[in-house]
Scaffold this motif. Structure first.
Motif, PDB file in Angstrom:
ATOM      1  N   TYR A  52       0.836  -1.204   0.000  1.00 48.78           N
ATOM      2  CA  TYR A  52       0.000   0.000   0.000  1.00 48.78           C
ATOM      3  C   TYR A  52       0.873   1.258   0.000  1.00 48.78           C
ATOM      4  O   TYR A  52       0.624   2.203  -0.760  1.00 48.78           O
ATOM      5  N   GLN A  97       1.206   4.139  -2.967  1.00 41.71           N
ATOM      6  CA  GLN A  97       0.959   5.538  -2.647  1.00 41.71           C
ATOM      7  C   GLN A  97       2.171   6.403  -2.981  1.00 41.71           C
ATOM      8  O   GLN A  97       2.031   7.530  -3.481  1.00 41.71           O
ATOM      9  N   TYR A 127      -7.543   5.027   0.689  1.00 42.32           N
ATOM     10  CA  TYR A 127      -7.382   4.205   1.894  1.00 42.32           C
ATOM     11  C   TYR A 127      -8.456   3.127   1.962  1.00 42.32           C
ATOM     12  O   TYR A 127      -8.281   2.124   2.657  1.00 42.32           O
ATOM     13  N   TRP A 135      -9.193   1.009  -0.206  1.00 39.63           N
ATOM     14  CA  TRP A 135      -8.638  -0.246  -0.721  1.00 39.63           C
ATOM     15  C   TRP A 135      -7.890  -0.997   0.380  1.00 39.63           C
ATOM     16  O   TRP A 135      -8.065  -2.195   0.564  1.00 39.63           O
ATOM     17  N   TYR A 136      -7.074  -0.264   1.116  1.00 39.29           N
ATOM     18  CA  TYR A 136      -6.304  -0.877   2.204  1.00 39.29           C
ATOM     19  C   TYR A 136      -7.231  -1.374   3.304  1.00 39.29           C
ATOM     20  O   TYR A 136      -7.070  -2.482   3.823  1.00 39.29           O
TER      21      TYR A 136
END
Length: 375
Positions: free
Chosen positions: A224, A228, A236, A238-239
């Protein structure tokens, strides 16, 4: 079928830790509850002694409020100073089981290799499966018994206190939570016992256990952060979705623990359904997976490599590659943070530096240090 000889042998190795776990388990389940109740007492007394500081926001006269009113979640009806979720000492027990899961597993396998006792064990007329299962049962029995005794005392303490109303109608749910705590403890212990097939002595087994415990979360965070740093921005969501996903909860007891919303566990039905299905199901799958992998690798672990930092010397290249990639991503993330917005060039420079340093560390740790430990 297991032999009493095996169980007695493993019991002698870990008996002190086993008994200590029972004692600390009782304390972990009860002392935080007493402390939390004392905190409730102090809060209620402070509100009653200083009504002018708390009167705003509620139409009720403080002197007329009952103890239950101080835990009322209805706006304007009273005060909220805690609930059943805050009373149960889940974090304390989780921490205890993580520490003792690592320690007991390292004593049962790693310390046995340190003292060359494993050579004697292998010479006994038992299969490696029997040796492994015996160790697993000894450790699991300590985790289960400490929770059964500590949890039972905790329930008695709560039910006989002035705050018994917090658990009224929730006892079965609390028992389910205790079952989940047991599963988490067994998960960590089973993971660490599996790592005993890779670490050739006690310290290295603990280190590999910590790495395995943190690895799923760590690798996801590195990926992640790298996206980024190179893309400039990544949602965020997605994380967060990945951290809450079923696959991550199955492969990581740490993620499974983090996804238990203790604040809303007893008040939100959707949170409870997620806990009672996904949370418990994930733990059971993780235990089954790591137990099977532990049996497989324990059977294949080369006995002649006892004492090495990593026993499967043929897999050193894979560990080497993983170390280089992880440290490279970490270096890239750190370097890219030196500029705003993040710089791809700095990420590449940090990636190369981190990977090179990891390569030097891996050569020292996985090859030279591996031989020094053996000798």
């Amino acid at each position: 079928m297991l032999s009493n000889v095996l169980l007695k042998k493993d019991w002698k190795q870990v008996s002190l830790l086993w008994i200590l776990l029972i004692g600390l388990g009782i304390l972990a389940y009860t002392i935080p509850v007493f402390n939390e109740m004392q905190f409730y007492d102090e809060q209620i007394q402070d509100i009653q002694n200083n009504p002018s500081q708390y009167q705003e926001g509620t139409p009720n006269d403080i002197t007329t409020l009952t103890t239950e009113d101080f835990f009322n979640t209805t706006a304007g009806a009273g005060y909220w100073i805690g609930d059943l979720g805050s009373l149960l000492p889940l974090e304390t027990v989780f921490f205890l089981y993580v520490v003792f899961g690592f320690l007991m597993a390292s004593v049962l396998i790693g310390s046995e290799r340190n003292s060359q006792m494993s050579d004697f064990s292998m010479s006994l007329p038992f299969s490696r499966n029997q040796l492994y299962i015996s160790k697993w049962l000894i450790g699991v029995s300590g985790i289960i018994l400490s929770s059964l005794i500590g949890g039972a005392i905790m329930l008695v303490v709560i039910h006989t206190s002035r705050y018994a109303f917090l658990i009224e109608g929730q006892t079965l749910k609390v028992l389910a939570v205790l079952g989940f705590v047991i599963l988490v403890g067994i998960s960590v212990f089973t993971l660490s016992l599996w790592m005993g097939s890779f670490g050739g002595e006690a310290i290295s087994q603990v280190l590999w256990s910590i790495v395995a415990f943190l690895f799923p979360v760590g690798i996801l965070s590195l990926v992640y952060g790298s996206i980024q740093a190179t893309a400039g921005y990544v949602s965020y969501d997605w994380y967060s979705a990945a951290m809450e996903s079923l696959p991550m909860r199955i492969v990581s007891p740490l993620v499974n623990i983090a996804n238990v919303d203790t604040y809303n566990l007893f008040t939100d039905n959707s949170v409870w359904r997620d806990f009672s299905t996904v949370g418990i199901f994930s733990s059971l799958l993780f235990i089954g997976l790591t137990f099977a992998l532990g049996l497989l690798t324990f059977n294949r672990a080369p006995q002649e490599n006892n004492g090495r930092f990593f026993m499967f010397t043929g897999w050193l290249w894979l560990v080497h590659v993983v170390m280089v990639i992880c440290f490279a991503m970490l270096g890239g993330i750190i370097f890219s943070a030196f500029s705003y917005p993040t710089s791809v060039t700095l990420y590449i420079i940090g990636f190369l530096i981190g990977g090179f340093l990891a390569h030097l560390l891996a050569r020292r740790l996985l090859y030279r240090f591996n031989l020094q430990l053996k000798s």
